[in-house]
Design a protein around this motif. Sequence first.
Motif, PDB file in Angstrom:
ATOM      1  N   GLU A 128       0.841  -1.367  -0.020  1.00  0.00           N
ATOM      2  CA  GLU A 128       0.144   0.193  -0.050  1.00  0.00           C
ATOM      3  C   GLU A 128       0.827   1.257  -0.030  1.00  0.00           C
ATOM      4  OE1 GLU A 128      -3.536  -2.278   2.828  1.00  0.00           O
ATOM      5  OE2 GLU A 128      -1.778  -1.205   3.584  1.00  0.00           O
ATOM      6  N   THR A 129       2.113   1.223   0.527  1.00  0.00           N
ATOM      7  CA  THR A 129       2.958   2.417   0.545  1.00  0.00           C
ATOM      8  C   THR A 129       4.335   2.180   0.243  1.00  0.00           C
ATOM      9  OG1 THR A 129       3.326   2.120   2.810  1.00  0.00           O
ATOM     10  CG2 THR A 129       1.336   3.615   2.431  1.00  0.00           C
ATOM     11  N   HIS A 137      -3.580   4.589   5.068  1.00  0.00           N
ATOM     12  CA  HIS A 137      -2.291   3.699   5.059  1.00  0.00           C
ATOM     13  C   HIS A 137      -1.283   4.702   4.979  1.00  0.00           C
ATOM     14  CE1 HIS A 137      -5.063   0.714   2.864  1.00  0.00           C
ATOM     15  NE2 HIS A 137      -5.070   0.407   4.197  1.00  0.00           N
ATOM     16  N   THR A 138      -1.137   5.658   4.181  1.00  0.00           N
ATOM     17  CA  THR A 138      -0.009   6.801   4.059  1.00  0.00           C
ATOM     18  C   THR A 138       0.370   7.451   5.412  1.00  0.00           C
ATOM     19  OG1 THR A 138      -0.581   7.118   1.871  1.00  0.00           O
ATOM     20  CG2 THR A 138       0.773   8.816   2.939  1.00  0.00           C
ATOM     21  N   GLY A 159       1.725   6.631  -1.452  1.00  0.00           N
ATOM     22  CA  GLY A 159       0.694   5.677  -1.005  1.00  0.00           C
ATOM     23  C   GLY A 159      -0.352   5.611  -1.852  1.00  0.00           C
TER      24      GLY A 159
END
Length: 196
Positions: free
Chosen positions: A13-14, A66-67, A58
């Motif tokens: 995700e990132t 998530h970020t 992200g």
Amino acid sequence: MSRTATIHRTTAETDIRVRLNLDGQGKSRISTGIRFFDHMLDLVARHGAFDLSIAAKGDLDVDQHHTVEDVGITLGEAVQKSLGSKKGILRAGYFLMPMDETLAAAAIDLSGRPHCVIHAKIKAAKVGDFTVELLEDFFQGFAQSGKANVHLRCLYGRSSHHQVEALFKAFARALRFAVSRDRRLKNVLPSTKELL
């Protein structure tokens, strides 16, 4: 000894890169894709007197969670790594940060035991482009990976912008104190357990 760390954390995700110098001059280079969050991280560098570089990519098309959380995790890892043995540090710090009509408090203990408590009643769901509820996710992530107690409280305030900003500034100033070194105790670990 140089108290610096470079962390590269990647997930599905990132992708986050953090460079940190605890004994810096408050210089920052921040890019997360969330402008208000960038501003808050700039404040952490400036008020903490840290040199801080963060480049985060992200899945902002999903949302900001998530970020923001992963930046907190990566920054906590960088602080933990840059402290080395922790000998000679003050270990704990606190700060009361006024910002116009707002007053925020932060207390941090680099105890090796992660825990985070936040008391802040912020009315706005968003400040600028930043989702306010993610404030807690950032600091929880930092506390877990930084192995720190992090307590934040907004005592009062009208402006949601001022409340969020005062919390970040108080955090930075408390962390600055906690990581500071005491020359008299340069070979002493600040714990009677002899473990942090």
